[in-house]
Enzyme design. Sequence first.
Site, short mmCIF file in Angstrom:
data_model
loop_
_atom_site.label_atom_id
_atom_site.label_comp_id
_atom_site.label_asym_id
_atom_site.label_seq_id
_atom_site.Cartn_x
_atom_site.Cartn_y
_atom_site.Cartn_z
N ASP A 89 -10.55 -7.64 -20.01
CA ASP A 89 -10.55 -6.18 -19.95
C ASP A 89 -11.92 -5.75 -19.43
O ASP A 89 -12.89 -5.70 -20.18
CB ASP A 89 -10.28 -5.62 -21.35
CG ASP A 89 -10.28 -4.10 -21.33
OD1 ASP A 89 -10.63 -3.51 -20.27
OD2 ASP A 89 -9.92 -3.49 -22.36
N LYS A 151 -8.93 5.91 -3.42
CA LYS A 151 -8.81 7.31 -3.78
C LYS A 151 -7.94 7.45 -5.02
O LYS A 151 -7.19 6.51 -5.29
CB LYS A 151 -8.25 8.12 -2.61
CG LYS A 151 -6.76 7.84 -2.33
CD LYS A 151 -6.18 8.87 -1.46
CE LYS A 151 -5.54 9.99 -2.25
NZ LYS A 151 -4.12 9.79 -2.55
N ASP A 180 -9.93 5.48 2.61
CA ASP A 180 -8.92 6.48 2.91
C ASP A 180 -7.97 5.77 3.86
O ASP A 180 -8.33 5.51 5.01
CB ASP A 180 -9.55 7.70 3.61
CG ASP A 180 -8.50 8.77 3.84
OD1 ASP A 180 -7.39 8.41 4.30
OD2 ASP A 180 -8.75 9.94 3.55
N HIS A 181 -6.80 5.42 3.38
CA HIS A 181 -5.98 4.51 4.19
C HIS A 181 -5.54 5.15 5.51
O HIS A 181 -5.12 4.45 6.42
CB HIS A 181 -4.80 3.95 3.39
CG HIS A 181 -3.64 4.89 3.24
ND1 HIS A 181 -3.61 5.87 2.30
CD2 HIS A 181 -2.48 5.00 3.93
CE1 HIS A 181 -2.47 6.53 2.40
NE2 HIS A 181 -1.77 6.03 3.38
N LYS A 185 -5.14 3.55 9.89
CA LYS A 185 -3.98 3.62 10.80
C LYS A 185 -4.48 3.54 12.25
O LYS A 185 -5.40 4.26 12.63
CB LYS A 185 -3.22 4.93 10.59
CG LYS A 185 -2.55 5.01 9.21
CD LYS A 185 -1.70 6.26 9.10
CE LYS A 185 -1.21 6.50 7.67
NZ LYS A 185 -0.07 5.69 7.25
N GLU A 219 6.35 14.27 4.39
CA GLU A 219 6.96 13.08 3.77
C GLU A 219 8.34 13.44 3.26
O GLU A 219 8.57 14.57 2.81
CB GLU A 219 6.13 12.63 2.57
CG GLU A 219 4.71 12.24 2.90
CD GLU A 219 4.03 11.68 1.65
OE1 GLU A 219 4.13 10.48 1.44
OE2 GLU A 219 3.45 12.48 0.89
N ASP A 238 -4.23 15.44 -3.42
CA ASP A 238 -3.61 14.15 -3.07
C ASP A 238 -3.66 13.88 -1.56
O ASP A 238 -3.78 12.72 -1.15
CB ASP A 238 -2.15 14.15 -3.57
CG ASP A 238 -1.48 12.79 -3.42
OD1 ASP A 238 -2.08 11.79 -3.88
OD2 ASP A 238 -0.39 12.72 -2.82
N HIS A 243 -6.91 12.67 3.40
CA HIS A 243 -6.26 12.29 4.65
C HIS A 243 -6.31 13.39 5.72
O HIS A 243 -6.67 13.14 6.87
CB HIS A 243 -4.79 11.91 4.42
CG HIS A 243 -4.60 10.92 3.31
ND1 HIS A 243 -5.47 9.88 3.08
CD2 HIS A 243 -3.63 10.79 2.36
CE1 HIS A 243 -5.04 9.15 2.05
NE2 HIS A 243 -3.93 9.70 1.60
N LYS A 333 5.87 17.06 0.26
CA LYS A 333 6.78 15.98 -0.15
C LYS A 333 8.20 16.51 -0.13
O LYS A 333 8.43 17.72 -0.11
CB LYS A 333 6.43 15.54 -1.57
CG LYS A 333 5.10 14.80 -1.66
CD LYS A 333 5.16 13.71 -2.71
CE LYS A 333 3.85 12.97 -2.83
NZ LYS A 333 3.65 11.94 -1.81
#
Length: 487
Positions: A89, A151, A180-181, A185, A219, A238, A243, A333
């Site tokens: 832990d 994030k 930050d994915h 890209k 999305e 979010d 992004h 979303k």
Amino acid sequence: MTNDSSLTVVIFGASGDLTARKLIPSLYRLDRKKRLPDELRIVGVARSPFADDAYRQKLRDALREFLPREYDDGAWGAFARRLFYVAGDATTRGGLDHLKAWLQQHEGAGGGRRLYYLAVSPDLYPKIVAGLGEEGLSREDGGWRRLVIEKPFGHDLASARALNRIIRGHFDEAQLYRIDHYLGKDTVQNVLVFRFANTLFEPVWNHNFIDSVQITVAETVPVGGRGDYYDRSGVLRDMFQNHLLQVLTMVAMEAPAKFTADHLRNEKVKVLDAVTVLDSDTACGQIVTGQYAGYRSEKGVRPDSKTPTYAAIKLGVDNWRWRGVPFYLRSGKAMDSRLSEVVIQFLCPPHLMFPLPPGQMLQCNRLAICIQPDEGIHLNFQTKVPDEAMTLKPADLEFHYRKAYPDRPIPESYERLLLDAINGDAHLFMRSDEIERAWEIMDPLIAATERPDAPPPQEYPVGSAGPKCADELLAGEGRAWLSLCRH
Ligand code: BG6
């Protein structure tokens, strides 16, 4: 002295969703592409006890589930030899003892290079980082130490600053890789190539030729199993703070003098510095929010929740290049399609000699950067309809990655980011000043939606184009939302 014979990726949160869905599949693919150094080992750390083999088995099952077409027994066998597991832990005193012993045993006396990956819930970041620091695990003896942080980075400006302070108490900025994915890209990186490796577009990439810019990330998925997290965050934290603002910086930045991580990040920070920060009063007319029908019945969501699952905002970039050009950003979303794109609306020609039918307006040039799913670039322009008098019709010039590179599918963004972090390339990671400035921009917008007198988010049907108020936001300015990438 660096021990070049040892390189370890330590994943905290070894039994979590991110590890199973993204990290291990990406490392597996990188291994199949022969991009991982031979000496690289991966050690998962989490609380539950597992033997190495049981852990490998668990990850193999997950890989078969998430990459069924890419799973291959032989390739997995070769990859699995890199995998190990250590129970502990990491948030408690002594919780890193097993890891330390494992590292000593595998690295030997010379030490080794280490990448720590925090794939855990963000509330655990401070304790794990402090533990690493206090146990001497951030000290660069025997090789570099890097820390990858996922994030969300903070909940607002104050918490992001506090987190940066804690982390920098134990690691230097140069050791930090904040993910930050979206930056992983290929199509987001291609914005730089498109703008700065071509001469055609840059001369018109400013307020003299551009009317407005739209950035859309839509999305189809609802919040799914993440209701508890999402209900405390909402779409603005979010998706926008990270992004969408990152995409905006790529579209709006000046050309860096050199392609180094710091030159690039300096230019991105300058754009964020130029974004007008509103106060929660003035923000009111610049932002609208929505919530999909049924959101309040999702698991983990409060039955009276006012958390937005959709938002559209108008931002200004107040500098020489962009003065007066609105940037419209929207994301939601449970919408009708999964589509991320940037649309540049150019100004109309100063004078049009061709007569248009009564009531018809000229559709002026548009350029779309299609981020996903049909990655590419579309340029929309006027053509003469053949065999008719001077009749005009818009047409698209299209570049599709799929067609141009049929043998080179677009990779998962985590592949790029993991490899870059392993190689010490920080181009695609966010610096602390970028993060804090992004929160400075978002905080008042979020505050405007959370005020007691703020209108509740407008409900929109699942599978729709979002709430009507988003259309009204643009209609009020004589514009409409555009999509060129949708087919
Ligand atoms: C994540 C958000 O950062 O990005 C998710 O937390 C969102 O809510 C996801 O679904 C979208 O990423 P992508 O790559 O599927 O567009």
